[in-house]
Design a protein around this motif. Structure first.
Motif, PDB file in Angstrom:
ATOM      1  N   ILE A   1      86.278  58.330  21.521  1.00  0.00           N
ATOM      2  CA  ILE A   1      85.687  59.099  22.578  1.00  0.00           C
ATOM      3  C   ILE A   1      87.055  59.509  23.382  1.00  0.00           C
ATOM      4  O   ILE A   1      87.827  58.683  23.870  1.00  0.00           O
TER       5      ILE A   1
ATOM      6  N   ARG B   1      87.523  55.607  24.806  1.00  0.00           N
ATOM      7  CA  ARG B   1      86.842  54.407  24.215  1.00  0.00           C
ATOM      8  C   ARG B   1      86.788  54.571  22.745  1.00  0.00           C
ATOM      9  O   ARG B   1      86.863  55.536  22.145  1.00  0.00           O
TER      10      ARG B   1
ATOM     11  N   LEU C   1      85.129  52.491  19.471  1.00  0.00           N
ATOM     12  CA  LEU C   1      83.996  51.702  18.877  1.00  0.00           C
ATOM     13  C   LEU C   1      84.246  51.770  17.459  1.00  0.00           C
ATOM     14  O   LEU C   1      84.577  52.291  16.732  1.00  0.00           O
TER      15      LEU C   1
ATOM     16  N   LEU D   1      74.214  56.601  17.538  1.00  0.00           N
ATOM     17  CA  LEU D   1      75.254  55.930  18.282  1.00  0.00           C
ATOM     18  C   LEU D   1      74.668  55.774  19.638  1.00  0.00           C
ATOM     19  O   LEU D   1      74.474  56.896  20.255  1.00  0.00           O
TER      20      LEU D   1
ATOM     21  N   TRP E   1      76.340  54.800  23.384  1.00  0.00           N
ATOM     22  CA  TRP E   1      77.399  54.569  24.063  1.00  0.00           C
ATOM     23  C   TRP E   1      77.033  54.223  25.562  1.00  0.00           C
ATOM     24  O   TRP E   1      76.371  55.250  26.138  1.00  0.00           O
ATOM     25  N   ASP E   2      77.488  53.212  25.916  1.00  0.00           N
ATOM     26  CA  ASP E   2      77.058  52.828  27.448  1.00  0.00           C
ATOM     27  C   ASP E   2      77.855  53.650  28.563  1.00  0.00           C
ATOM     28  O   ASP E   2      77.672  53.476  29.605  1.00  0.00           O
TER      29      ASP E   2
ATOM     30  N   ASP F   1      87.280  51.576  27.619  1.00  0.00           N
ATOM     31  CA  ASP F   1      87.951  50.323  26.798  1.00  0.00           C
ATOM     32  C   ASP F   1      87.942  49.158  27.732  1.00  0.00           C
ATOM     33  O   ASP F   1      88.037  48.078  27.410  1.00  0.00           O
TER      34      ASP F   1
ATOM     35  N   ILE G   1      83.894  63.318  20.895  1.00  0.00           N
ATOM     36  CA  ILE G   1      83.607  62.362  20.040  1.00  0.00           C
ATOM     37  C   ILE G   1      83.898  62.435  18.594  1.00  0.00           C
ATOM     38  O   ILE G   1      83.695  63.527  18.080  1.00  0.00           O
TER      39      ILE G   1
END
Length: 74
Positions: A7, A16, A18, A30, A32-33, A37, A49
């Motif tokens: 991301i 980030r 993942l 998907l 994503w919160d 990182d 993304i």
């Protein structure tokens, strides 16, 4: 196969990464919160993304790009 999701913010900075050993397929979901990182909530805005998938048996690699918006309730 393996999957990696990266991301980036609108300036192209890596926010980030993942990754996982989950099965890859033509569709999926998907979650994503909204954190980077370091676990810090990212600012509202547009994020890019990049999903990269690697099929171990055939050595095939795929990449798909998309755009998401991080927003908050008013």
């Amino acid at each position: 196969g393996t999957r990696r999701v990266r991301i980036f913010d609108r300036r192209g900075r890596d926010v980030r990464t993942l990754s996982g050993e989950e099965p890859t397929g033509e569709s999926g979901m998907l979650l994503w919160d909204g954190r980077d990182d370091d676990g810090i909530v990212v600012p509202m805005g547009i994020y890019i993304i990049l999903v990269e998938a690697h099929e171990g048996l055939t050595g095939t690699e795929h990449a798909v790009k998309g755009v998401v918006v991080v927003a908050a309730r008013l």
